[in-house]
Design a protein around this motif. Sequence first.
Motif: not given
Length: 473
Positions: A142-149, A196-199, A296-298
């Motif tokens: 359930a991690g939001l992987l945020i990448a930057r161009n 970044a991985i946001v949990i 948080h886990t899915i």
Amino acid sequence: MQMETPARTAAKGQADLRGWLAYLAERDKLAIAREGIGLADELAAVAKRLERDSAVLFPRPDGHEIPVVANLFAGRGWVADSIGVTEDQLLPRFLAAASHPLPTHEVPSGPVQDVVHKDVDLLRQLPVPKHNERDSGPYITAGLLIARNPKTGVQNVSIHRCQISSRNRIGVLLLPRHTFSYYRLAEELGQALEIAIVIGAHPALMLTSQAIAALDEDEMAIAGALLGSPVDVVKCRTNSVRVPAHAEIVIEGRILQGVREPEGPFGEFPQYYGPRANREVIEVDAITHRKKPIFHTIVGGGFEHLILGGVPREATLLQHLRRSFPNVLDVRLTRGGTCRYHLAIKIHKANDGEPKNIMMCAFGAHYDIKQVVVVDKDVDISSSDEIEWAVATRFQADRDLMVVSGALGSKLDPTTDNGISSKMGLDATAPVSAPELAFKRIRVKGEEHVDLATALQADPSAAIVRLLAEART
């Protein structure tokens, strides 16, 4: 009276995971497991049993100080509640947010950086569960992987399966989407891709991560519009990625250039295992989190997995279709079709042949879509029975079937040849020129107005006894 939800309280402060959990707890929709549930298999088993009924919080899983929460969405109505709308307003609200995004608001500090770990040991510092039986190990799901161009600085938010491979390495599956595009850009520049991985974020951020947005369209801006207030973000401690300031946990790192390591198998949304293969690798530089964070886990392939992926895709598919076909009324990614592969489309039909044009537009909207059924406005596309009825009574295979071979599909579909798939469309609409009664649905007049409280006797057992006695005389 309109009920206050976490979305409606966003103006009073940043909406976060804790606000949503408090909302569920107040409505008896948050179960608390006994302390010490095992992170390997046992936690997922309990969550799976409760997935249609309740969210569940696991205190001290395997003795870990950080609790784990699962089942944030146990139904479509929960998704609507999380953004403060009714269920029938869900897709229009999402569309409005996607059309009028609110850019993020950068702040100098936030709770997500209250605690900083530079000496990283992922499985010691975080309670990462193992979910399905044949999963290769613990996964962040359930991690939001945020990448930057790396060229423009615009960010992308998505969810990827992330296998814990060692103290500071994570194997990640990158499908041919926006994160992969950023990774290729970074490779061209001869550098790793900062991520970044946001949990542990508010459900709105989880939802918008699944939107079918354009490249360089920041999903956090859509989340801000969904919540009615820009998302506060802070700069990571070890790279230039901006993350939600009120999230629970952030893993900072880089997707390494040219490095591949074994990842998988992992239980995926089609209810099968994604295979083991050499995949991209994240090297972790730091972990930051709130004081007393929540993880948080899915459960892979579970109900939350399907619902989370389905609703945002429906909204963006509806938007895409309406650009060319304003008479498209609604869409639904069916549960039986894993909320990814099978799409039902409701239309106000004006011309014969039009459903096939709509099918082709839908296939072009997202490569995951494998089957499209187009139905008339009198069909409830939330009901699999209604869709099947429309196919049974308004479809003829030699006339209404469309098959497209050799198209790109989902690489997680085990029937494809490395993602090369066929597509099928079914026109289950009535002909425009049909006689009025030929496809007129039957109905009992007055059924919708019946008040059962007055129509039925209060004591049916006494009435039955009396009727049987009268029948014997």
